[in-house]
Design an enzyme around this catalytic site. Structure first.
Site, PDB file in Angstrom:
ATOM      1  N   PRO A 101       0.807  -1.224   0.000  1.00 48.24           N
ATOM      2  CA  PRO A 101       0.000   0.000   0.000  1.00 48.24           C
ATOM      3  C   PRO A 101       0.839   1.272   0.000  1.00 48.24           C
ATOM      4  CG  PRO A 101      -0.803  -1.529   1.641  1.00 48.24           C
ATOM      5  CD  PRO A 101       0.479  -2.099   1.125  1.00 48.24           C
ATOM      6  N   ARG A 102       0.161   2.364  -0.375  1.00 48.25           N
ATOM      7  CA  ARG A 102       0.839   3.647  -0.549  1.00 48.25           C
ATOM      8  C   ARG A 102       1.663   4.071   0.656  1.00 48.25           C
ATOM      9  NH1 ARG A 102      -3.898   7.193  -3.663  1.00 48.25           N
ATOM     10  NH2 ARG A 102      -3.723   6.008  -5.574  1.00 48.25           N
ATOM     11  N   ASP A 103       1.091   3.905   1.851  1.00 45.23           N
ATOM     12  CA  ASP A 103       1.786   4.422   3.025  1.00 45.23           C
ATOM     13  C   ASP A 103       3.081   3.660   3.276  1.00 45.23           C
ATOM     14  OD1 ASP A 103      -0.094   2.318   3.652  1.00 45.23           O
ATOM     15  OD2 ASP A 103       0.409   2.613   5.754  1.00 45.23           O
TER      16      ASP A 103
END
EC number: 1.3.5.1
Lengths: 250, 664
Positions: free
Chosen positions: B342-344
């Site tokens: 995921p992005r984070d």
């Protein structure tokens, strides 16, 4: 890099304008053209002079708000062969020590507001004259109930990518807004949803275009050559065909 | 060390009282049935101010116009078509189940709540999923040219780590096409006379009368005229505040001023510290950079991310670095997800690699705010397509990603087919915003807030293709069906120009403008903005610590003081004055920045993209604390520099079970 600029300065619509020379130092070739203007404006502000007004917003080449004439070309000429918006023009496209002329869009239908900022609301009024499909929120049928053939849908999309920057008008010797108008007409005419209003739309939009003071199209093609979204010139043929047909349709 | 109570105090809990009782799938229809109606003849007598013309504002103004209300619509750009929604690339989610892959309203709801790290309100998210299908119908009917298959039906793709194909898209320009659809509907209403459009106008104050929002004060950005406008209700659809970081993927004009003026007048600000960091942006090249550009996340499907194993190799031509000297760190740490984490997580690990001194690309000077020293640091990691080109062939890669490669080459002057791209995380979207109830009404009666400007349905970590969905859901379907309930009691008493509340609002705007123009100091507006942005990125960006946030608050206060005594604003009010415009916005960012840090400070947990160093698992992953922080933090303003009051809205999960995230 060092860049010598000659910039159009005009305090407001009522006053006369003139070209003023500036020298910008410490320009990096990775800067966009607008970042180079930011650098100059920071310098002017510190000196207590009025910074140069110019329109810009997304700086990603999609909002259509920026746009100036650079060395005679709308949005300027970049090193790459594909035309681009002013915010996506980088200083590596210029030589160290170059002298660059910067002017606003020049067209009767786009009056100057200040310096490099012009009023493009005429484009909005062309859309108001029919550049839409009349459908109220909540009344739309299920999306798959109306298939759209892929070839036409793709052509609609190519026309729909117009960002309304006005480079086409600035580049046209007649100051015509025909490419902008034709892009919208082609976009909507290629889709099944656009058919009911197709011929009334072309009539009212072209009438508004003329009323705004844009010039007529004489097939010069400068508009499409500078268009950062490469709207094809044949959208204007589409407009002309639909306009002709509209004479026989009610 | 100071304690948190030095920075804020805790007030009474708040609740959303508008969401009706009953099963979640009945709530929206029940609310629509219970909401009072306004008959068509009476709508003509009522007026609504809408500030903003993006997906949420443009759609709302058009739809309220279609309903027959008198709408006054404002934007700061030269045309409503420029709103920043236009820059969204990826796509828009909708639970249409056109792919027969078991998608449903329930599944979109589930994915969105989970993707928001259980920090969004269940009722709102369910409604968002429910109306998503209508959005696609509406846009197609307007002529939005979504991608189609040869049979003429709509195409879909998957996006942002979900397992179904529910994303509708229009090449890499979905936001542009959706916005133009809303804009055309809006211009149709302008022609019909139901909407009056005011371009190049900026809202600078909210007018409150007898506890109701009744109008705004605007500045005409061409003439400088400061005018009060009154109406029966006010809708703010003014987008996000990511520009508090100076460098972000937001348009340069995006600002917090309208929302902040409302906050100062009593509207609660929800979850201000929730910022989405996007991992695939083109890195910063130098101090004069004004803007960051996002590259579509789809690149991570085929690109491999790495940095050199040895810091000495960072300056080398990457093609000369041997395979065994490269660290494919995502594949190493997260073998199950690899480059598709995921992005984070992708963002934070990129930062970690650069902090270790293994970043690549040009070195950028960074100021250590505590010591005042500058250090030189490379801020980039490689996104390498060499193995994809070997596997698929250059043509196939070009077909898939050609436009993105061209964009990269245009901006950096490097050929990404030959040398690996460089990417780095950047601020992209803000999930915080003004607090609203189920009706999208703020805690101020008559003030509605839509789209990115409200505290939003995304919780802490927005998924891809959700923001467009929320903007249009709010604008076309939610607000037009809830604001009736309020307007049924209108028209309210007309307000003259001499009404004390109107006079007070105008006077405060004029005083503020005069003050900015009279300081005549030595520092430019941008220099303050850049310094604030540095502090925010360093201490309130991806990774936060108690100590860092406390330091940042102190530094922001000093900077704000210096701003008000030493900023240089040239020109006059009665002119087209872009320096004055920016000065007003930066003044508000200087107050918002402090609140963001206070919010981040109080939330002693890692959630979404926000990594709180004190709250991590044994192997260094983000650790949420549902027992302590399962609430929305809604802040009440008590004066600049004073301690704000925290009101908690407890979040209740009745339909979705809370789970700890794991990507290993």
């Amino acid at each position: 890099m060092i860049i010598n600029l000659r910039v159009w300065r005009q305090p407001n619509a009522q006053s006369a304008g003139k070209m003023v020379s500036y020298r910008v130092e410490d320009v990096s070739e990775d800067m966009s053209f607008l970042e180079m203007l930011d650098l100059l404006n920071e310098d002017l502000t510190v000196k207590g002079e009025e910074p140069i007004a110019f329109d810009h917003d997304c700086r990603e080449g999609i909002c259509g708000m920026c746009g100036v004439v650079i060395n005679g070309a709308a949005h300027g000429r970049s090193a790459s062969p594909v035309p681009t918006t002013t915010c996506q023009l980088h200083m590596r496209s210029f030589a160290d020590g170059a002298t660059i002329d910067v002017e606003p869009w020049r067209a009767g239908a786009f009056p100057v507001i200040k310096d490099l900022v012009v009023d493009r609301t005429a484009f909005d009024r062309i859309i108001q004259a029919g550049g839409f499909i009349s459908v109220n929120a909540g009344s739309a049928p299920e999306a798959h109930s109306v298939p759209a053939p892929k070839a036409e849908a793709d052509r609609a999309f190519d026309a729909a990518t117009c960002i309304g920057c006005g480079a086409c008008v600035a580049a046209c010797p007649n100051g015509s807004g025909m490419l902008f108008t034709a892009a919208k007409i082609t976009h909507l005419a290629m889709l099944p949803q656009g058919q009911p209003e197709r011929y009334s739309r072309v009539r009212t939009m072209v009438a508004q275009h003329d009323e705004e003071g844009f010039g007529g199209c004489t097939n010069i093609g400068e508009c499409s050559a500078v268009c950062p979204k490469q709207i094809p010139l044949d959208t204007i043929s589409q407009l002309n065909r639909d306009l002709m047909k509209s004479l026989f349709k009610r | 060390m100071s304690t948190n109570t030095d920075f804020f105090e805790v007030g009474a809990d708040i609740r959303d009282t508008k969401a009706p009782a009953g099963p979640i799938e009945r709530k929206w229809s029940t609310r629509k049935f219970e909401a009072k109606l306004v008959n068509p003849a009476n709508r003509r007598k009522l007026s609504v101010i809408v500030v903003g013309t993006g997906l949420a504002g443009g759609a709302a103004a058009a739809t309220l116009g279609e309903a027959g209300y008198n709408v006054l619509n404002y934007c700061y750009q030269d045309s409503p078509r420029r709103a920043h929604s236009i820059a969204a690339q990826g796509g828009i989610n909708a639970a249409k189940n056109y792919r027969n892959d078991n998608d449903s309203t329930m599944r979109l709801f589930y994915d969105t709540v989970k993707g928001g790290d259980y920090r969004a309100r269940e009722t709102n998210v369910y409604r968002l999923a429910e109306v998503s299908a209508n959005i696609i119908d509406q846009c197609v009917a307007q002529g939005v040219p979504f991608a189609r298959e040869y049979g003429g039906l709509l195409d879909n793709r998957s996006f942002g780590g979900v397992q179904v194909q529910r994303t509708f898209y229009a090449r890499g320009q979905t936001g542009q096409q959706l916005l133009i659809g809303a804009y055309q509907s809006l211009e149709r209403q302008v022609a019909a006379g139901t909407v009056q459009m005011f371009t190049r106008h900026e809202m600078l104050e909210l007018i409150m009368v007898d506890g109701r929002a009744r109008g705004i004060v605007t500045r005409n950005m061409v003439t400088g005229a400061i005018e009060a406008v009154t109406a029966d209700a006010v809708v703010l659809a003014t987008g996000g505040y990511g520009n508090v970081f100076f460098l972000s993927t937001n348009a340069m004009g995006c600002n917090v001023t309208a929302a902040w003026r409302a906050h100062r007048k009593g509207a609660y600000f929800g979850n201000p510290c929730y910022t989405q960091i996007h991992p695939t942006c083109i890195p910063v090249h130098g101090e004069t950079q004004s803007k960051l550009t996002l590259m579509s996340e789809s690149l991570r499907n085929d690109g491999r991310i790495w940095v050199p194993k040895n810091a000495e190799d960072c300056e080398k031509d990457p093609r000369l670095i041997a395979e065994e000297d490269r660290d494919y760190y995502l594949e190493r740490i997260y073998p199950a997800f690899g480059n598709l984490v995921p992005r984070d997580i992708a963002s934070r690990q990129a930062k970690n690699m650069c902090d270790e001194g293994r970043g690549v690309g040009p070195a950028v000077e960074e100021v250590n705010h505590r010591t005042g020293e500058t250090q030189s640091r490379r801020r980039g990691v490689y996104l390498d397509f060499a193995s994809a080109i070997e596997r698929l062939g250059r043509d196939a890669v070009e077909k898939k990603y050609g436009n993105l490669f061209d964009m990269y080459a245009q901006i950096t002057g490097e050929n990404p087919y030959e040398t690996p791209m460089r990417i780095y995380p950047a601020v992209h979207y803000t999930m915080g915003g003004l607090w609203v109830d189920y009706d999208l009404q703020s805690n101020l009666t008559g003030l509605y807030v839509t789209g990115e400007a409200n505290f939003s349905d995304h919780g802490a970590n927005r998924l891809g293709a959700s923001a467009l969905m929320q903007g249009l859901a709010d604008g076309y379907f939610v607000l037009p069906n809830t604001i009736n309930d309020y307007l049924a009691a209108a028209p309210f008493e007309p307000l003259g120009e001499d009404h004390p509340a109107v006079v007070e609002a105008i006077t405060s705007v004029k005083d503020r403008v005069d003050r900015l123009l009279s300081i005549n100091g030595t520092r430019t507006v941008d220099s303050f903005h850049k310094e604030l942005g540095n502090i925010m990125w360093e201490y309130c960006g991806m990774e936060r610590t108690e100590e860092g946030l406390q330091f940042a608050i102190g530094r922001i206060r000093e900077l704000r003081e210096e701003f008000w005594s030493n900023v240089k604003v040239t020109g006059a009010n009665e002119d087209f004055n872009q320096t004055l415009e920016r000065a007003g916005r930066v003044a508000d960012f200087l107050e918002l920045g402090e609140l963001m840090c206070v919010d981040a400070l109080h939330r002693r947990e890692s959630c979404g993209g926000h990594f709180r160093a004190e709250s991590q698992t044994e192997d260094g992953e983000a650790l949420r604390h549902d027992d302590e922080f399962l609430y929305v933090g809604a802040w009440e303003f008590t004066g600049a520099g004073n301690r704000p009051i925290l009101h908690k809205e407890p979040l209740e999960y009745e339909y979705i079970e809370l789970k700890q995230r794991s990507y290993k």
